[in-house]
Design a protein around this motif. Structure first.
Motif, PDB file in Angstrom:
ATOM      1  N   PHE A   1       6.344  -5.316  -9.307  1.00  0.00           N
ATOM      2  CA  PHE A   1       7.071  -6.800  -8.141  1.00  0.00           C
ATOM      3  C   PHE A   1       6.402  -8.234  -8.891  1.00  0.00           C
ATOM      4  CE2 PHE A   1       3.530  -3.364  -7.490  1.00  0.00           C
ATOM      5  CZ  PHE A   1       2.600  -3.384  -8.050  1.00  0.00           C
ATOM      6  N   GLU A   2       6.015  -9.188  -7.548  1.00  0.00           N
ATOM      7  CA  GLU A   2       5.894 -10.109  -8.329  1.00  0.00           C
ATOM      8  C   GLU A   2       4.761 -10.505  -7.673  1.00  0.00           C
ATOM      9  OE1 GLU A   2       8.948 -13.131  -9.256  1.00  0.00           O
ATOM     10  OE2 GLU A   2       9.269 -12.164 -11.438  1.00  0.00           O
ATOM     11  N   PHE A   3       3.440 -11.160  -7.632  1.00  0.00           N
ATOM     12  CA  PHE A   3       2.259 -11.321  -6.724  1.00  0.00           C
ATOM     13  C   PHE A   3       1.726 -13.026  -7.065  1.00  0.00           C
ATOM     14  CE2 PHE A   3      -2.188 -11.465  -5.179  1.00  0.00           C
ATOM     15  CZ  PHE A   3      -1.987 -10.743  -3.549  1.00  0.00           C
TER      16      PHE A   3
ATOM     17  N   ASP B   1       3.554 -11.305   2.583  1.00  0.00           N
ATOM     18  CA  ASP B   1       3.732 -12.921   2.575  1.00  0.00           C
ATOM     19  C   ASP B   1       3.723 -13.635   0.663  1.00  0.00           C
ATOM     20  OD1 ASP B   1       3.890 -13.172   4.897  1.00  0.00           O
ATOM     21  OD2 ASP B   1       2.625 -14.810   5.050  1.00  0.00           O
ATOM     22  N   SER B   2       2.944 -12.726   0.139  1.00  0.00           N
ATOM     23  CA  SER B   2       2.292 -12.451  -1.673  1.00  0.00           C
ATOM     24  C   SER B   2       3.331 -11.941  -2.629  1.00  0.00           C
ATOM     25  CB  SER B   2       0.676 -12.681  -2.119  1.00  0.00           C
ATOM     26  OG  SER B   2       0.533 -13.562  -1.070  1.00  0.00           O
ATOM     27  N   VAL B   3       4.258 -10.981  -2.165  1.00  0.00           N
ATOM     28  CA  VAL B   3       4.449  -9.757  -2.821  1.00  0.00           C
ATOM     29  C   VAL B   3       6.223 -10.447  -2.827  1.00  0.00           C
ATOM     30  CG1 VAL B   3       4.498  -7.196  -3.115  1.00  0.00           C
ATOM     31  CG2 VAL B   3       2.709  -8.160  -3.045  1.00  0.00           C
TER      32      VAL B   3
ATOM     33  N   GLY C   1      -1.942 -20.409  -6.623  1.00  0.00           N
ATOM     34  CA  GLY C   1      -0.337 -20.521  -7.454  1.00  0.00           C
ATOM     35  C   GLY C   1       0.041 -19.692  -8.638  1.00  0.00           C
ATOM     36  N   ALA C   2      -1.594 -19.296  -9.067  1.00  0.00           N
ATOM     37  CA  ALA C   2      -1.061 -17.780  -9.790  1.00  0.00           C
ATOM     38  C   ALA C   2       0.200 -16.940  -9.798  1.00  0.00           C
ATOM     39  CB  ALA C   2      -2.508 -17.046 -10.434  1.00  0.00           C
ATOM     40  N   LYS C   3       0.571 -16.269 -10.666  1.00  0.00           N
ATOM     41  CA  LYS C   3       1.274 -15.443 -10.632  1.00  0.00           C
ATOM     42  C   LYS C   3       1.584 -14.761 -11.360  1.00  0.00           C
ATOM     43  CE  LYS C   3       6.383 -16.177  -9.591  1.00  0.00           C
ATOM     44  NZ  LYS C   3       7.618 -17.255  -9.335  1.00  0.00           N
TER      45      LYS C   3
ATOM     46  N   SER D   1       0.922  -1.388  -0.104  1.00  0.00           N
ATOM     47  CA  SER D   1       0.398   0.155  -0.222  1.00  0.00           C
ATOM     48  C   SER D   1       0.502   1.437  -0.078  1.00  0.00           C
ATOM     49  CB  SER D   1      -1.227  -0.230   1.077  1.00  0.00           C
ATOM     50  OG  SER D   1      -0.271  -0.041   2.494  1.00  0.00           O
ATOM     51  N   LYS D   2       1.932   1.291   0.126  1.00  0.00           N
ATOM     52  CA  LYS D   2       2.966   2.671   0.374  1.00  0.00           C
ATOM     53  C   LYS D   2       2.823   3.040  -1.193  1.00  0.00           C
ATOM     54  CE  LYS D   2       8.128   3.293   0.500  1.00  0.00           C
ATOM     55  NZ  LYS D   2       9.570   3.084   0.193  1.00  0.00           N
ATOM     56  N   THR D   3       2.599   3.921  -1.163  1.00  0.00           N
ATOM     57  CA  THR D   3       2.563   5.586  -2.337  1.00  0.00           C
ATOM     58  C   THR D   3       4.061   5.661  -3.377  1.00  0.00           C
ATOM     59  OG1 THR D   3       0.796   5.632  -1.260  1.00  0.00           O
ATOM     60  CG2 THR D   3       1.914   7.416  -3.139  1.00  0.00           C
ATOM     61  N   TRP D   4       3.979   5.732  -4.531  1.00  0.00           N
ATOM     62  CA  TRP D   4       6.099   5.838  -4.221  1.00  0.00           C
ATOM     63  C   TRP D   4       6.169   6.548  -5.080  1.00  0.00           C
ATOM     64  CZ3 TRP D   4       4.764   0.208  -5.964  1.00  0.00           C
ATOM     65  CH2 TRP D   4       5.312  -0.903  -5.033  1.00  0.00           C
ATOM     66  N   LEU D   5       4.770   7.303  -5.973  1.00  0.00           N
ATOM     67  CA  LEU D   5       4.748   8.182  -6.883  1.00  0.00           C
ATOM     68  C   LEU D   5       4.555   9.998  -6.206  1.00  0.00           C
ATOM     69  CD1 LEU D   5       5.217   9.009  -9.923  1.00  0.00           C
ATOM     70  CD2 LEU D   5       2.678   8.680 -10.012  1.00  0.00           C
ATOM     71  N   THR D   6       4.583   9.983  -4.717  1.00  0.00           N
ATOM     72  CA  THR D   6       3.934  11.376  -4.166  1.00  0.00           C
ATOM     73  C   THR D   6       3.819  11.124  -2.874  1.00  0.00           C
ATOM     74  OG1 THR D   6       2.103  12.873  -3.420  1.00  0.00           O
ATOM     75  CG2 THR D   6       1.820  10.971  -4.040  1.00  0.00           C
ATOM     76  N   ARG D   7       4.872  12.548  -2.399  1.00  0.00           N
ATOM     77  CA  ARG D   7       4.761  12.596  -0.567  1.00  0.00           C
ATOM     78  C   ARG D   7       4.208  14.146  -0.769  1.00  0.00           C
ATOM     79  NH1 ARG D   7      11.499  11.934   0.835  1.00  0.00           N
ATOM     80  NH2 ARG D   7      11.747  10.560   0.029  1.00  0.00           N
TER      81      ARG D   7
END
Length: 306
Positions: free
Chosen positions: A124-126, A76-78, A153-155, A2-8
Motif C-alpha cells: 500500500f501507499e500512504f 483518505d491517505s492510504v 505530500g510525502a509518499k 488497522s485490519k489484521t491480514w495475517l491471522t483470524r
C-alpha cells in the motif's frame, strides 16, 4: 489500515499473538506513523522494545472526535496497491515455503505436526497531508508538537511479504470454527511460531527521521527529554520498535537462534495465564514465538528450528 491480514485467531488467543503478528504487519497506527515509518528505505535488522503509557493511549482512543479525525485521515491517505488474499493452509513446511516464497523453518522437536497457515503479502501507499496530521496533534492537545513543512505530500510505499504461522498443540482454528467451550487449560498447550521476511518501506530521504520519532514518542506520553534520549539511540533505518504496556509486562534481551532477541513476558492477570512472546531477526526474517507459562519452552523451540 488497522485490519489484521495475517491471522483470524479467536479473541482468547489475541493477547498471546498480537505482538508476534503485528510486528510483521507494520500497522499504520498514529504512533507508528509518526515515529517509525518516514524513512528513505526501511528493512528490519533488529528489534527494540518501547514501554508506553497505556493510559495516554486509552485517552486518545476514548476521544470520539479525535478517533474520528484519525480514522478519516488514514482512510483518505492510504491506497492499497496489492490486496492480500485469503489465508492458505499448507500441509508441510516445504509446501508453505513454496507458497510464501522463502524457506520456512519449523520446530525440530515437536511432538506432532503443526497447523500451518500462509498469508499472502500486501502492499500500500500512504500520502501525508501535513495540515491534517497537524490537526490531529492539535485536537489531542499537543499543538506544541509541530510537524515539519517538508512532511506535506510525502509518499510512503510499503511492501509486506507473505508470512507463515505454525501452530503447535491445541490452538484455535484459524478459520474461527472452534467450539464455544474452549478453555484456558487447553489453550495453554498452544505455541505459535510466526515468521516473515522483512517488509520494505520507501519514503522521501530528506525528512528528519529523528525529529519525527521524537514527536511521535512525545505524542504517546514521553517527555521531550525521554523522547530525545530514546530516539537518538535507535537506528530508525533498520530497527522495528515494538511498543508494550509499561504495567504488567516485563522484557529482557536474550540470546536465541544465534542472535540477540527480545523476550516479552506478562504475568497471570484476570484469569488469563502468564504468557510470553519471543522476538528476533535472523537473515532478514522476523521470527516470533508465543506461548503460555514457561518462556524457556519458547526459547528451546527457537533454538531447535530447522
Amino acid at each position: 489500515m488497522s485490519k489484521t491480514w495475517l491471522t483470524r485467531w479467536r479473541p482468547a488467543l489475541a493477547g498471546l499473538v498480537t505482538i508476534a503478528l503485528a510486528v510483521a504487519l507494520l500497522s499504520f497506527a498514529p504512533v507508528r506513523a509518526l515515529a517509525v515509518q518516514f524513512l528513505g528505505l526501511f528493512r528490519v535488522q533488529q528489534i527494540t522494545v518501547l514501554p508506553v503509557d497505556t493510559t495516554r493511549l486509552s485517552d486518545i482512543n476514548n476521544d470520539s472526535a479525535l478517533s474520528e479525525l484519525i480514522g478519516q485521515f488514514f482512510a483518505d491517505s492510504v491506497k492499497v496497491t496489492k490486496e492480500p488474499g485469503e489465508p492458505t493452509m499448507a500441509a508441510s513446511p516445504e509446501e508453505a515455503s513454496q507458497l510464501a516464497g522463502f524457506t520456512v523453518r519449523s520446530w525440530n522437536e515437536a511432538d506432532s505436526a503443526p497447523q500451518i497457515t500462509v498469508q499472502d503479502g500486501t502492499a500500500f501507499e500512504f500520502t501525508i497531508n501535513r495540515d491534517r496530521a497537524q490537526a490531529i496533534l492539535n485536537e489531542a492537545g499537543r499543538s506544541d508538537l509541530q510537524l515539519p513543512a517538508s512532511l506535506d505530500g510525502a509518499k510512503i510505499s510499503v511492501e509486506i511479504p507473505a508470512g507463515v504461522s505454525l501452530a503447535y498443540g491445541a490452538c484455535p482454528d484459524p478459520a474461527g470454527n472452534d467450539p464455544d467451550d474452549m478453555r484456558w487449560n487447553r489453550l495453554r498447550s498452544c505455541i505459535i511460531l510466526a515468521q516473515i521476511p522483512s517488509p520494505t518501506v520507501n519514503a522521501p530521504a530528506d525528512l528528519d527521521v529523528t525529529q519525527l520519532a521524537e514527536i511521535g514518542l512525545q505524542f504517546t506520553g514521553m517527555t521531550a527529554e525521554e523522547a530525545r534520549a530514546f530516539s537518538q539511540n535507535v537506528d530508525w533505518a533498520s530497527t522495528l520498535v515494538v511498543p508494550i504496556p509499561r504495567n504488567g509486562h516485563s522484557y529482557e534481551q536474550v540470546q536465541v537462534d544465534g542472535v540477540t532477541g527480545n523476550l516479552l513476558y506478562r504475568e497471570t492477570a484476570d484469569g488469563v495465564p502468564a504468557r510470553y512472546t519471543l522476538l528476533w531477526v535472523k537473515d532478514s526474517i522476523i521470527y516470533a514465538v508465543s506461548g503460555f507459562d514457561d518462556p524457556q519452552v519458547g526459547l528451546d523451540l527457537a533454538n531447535s528450528l530447522k
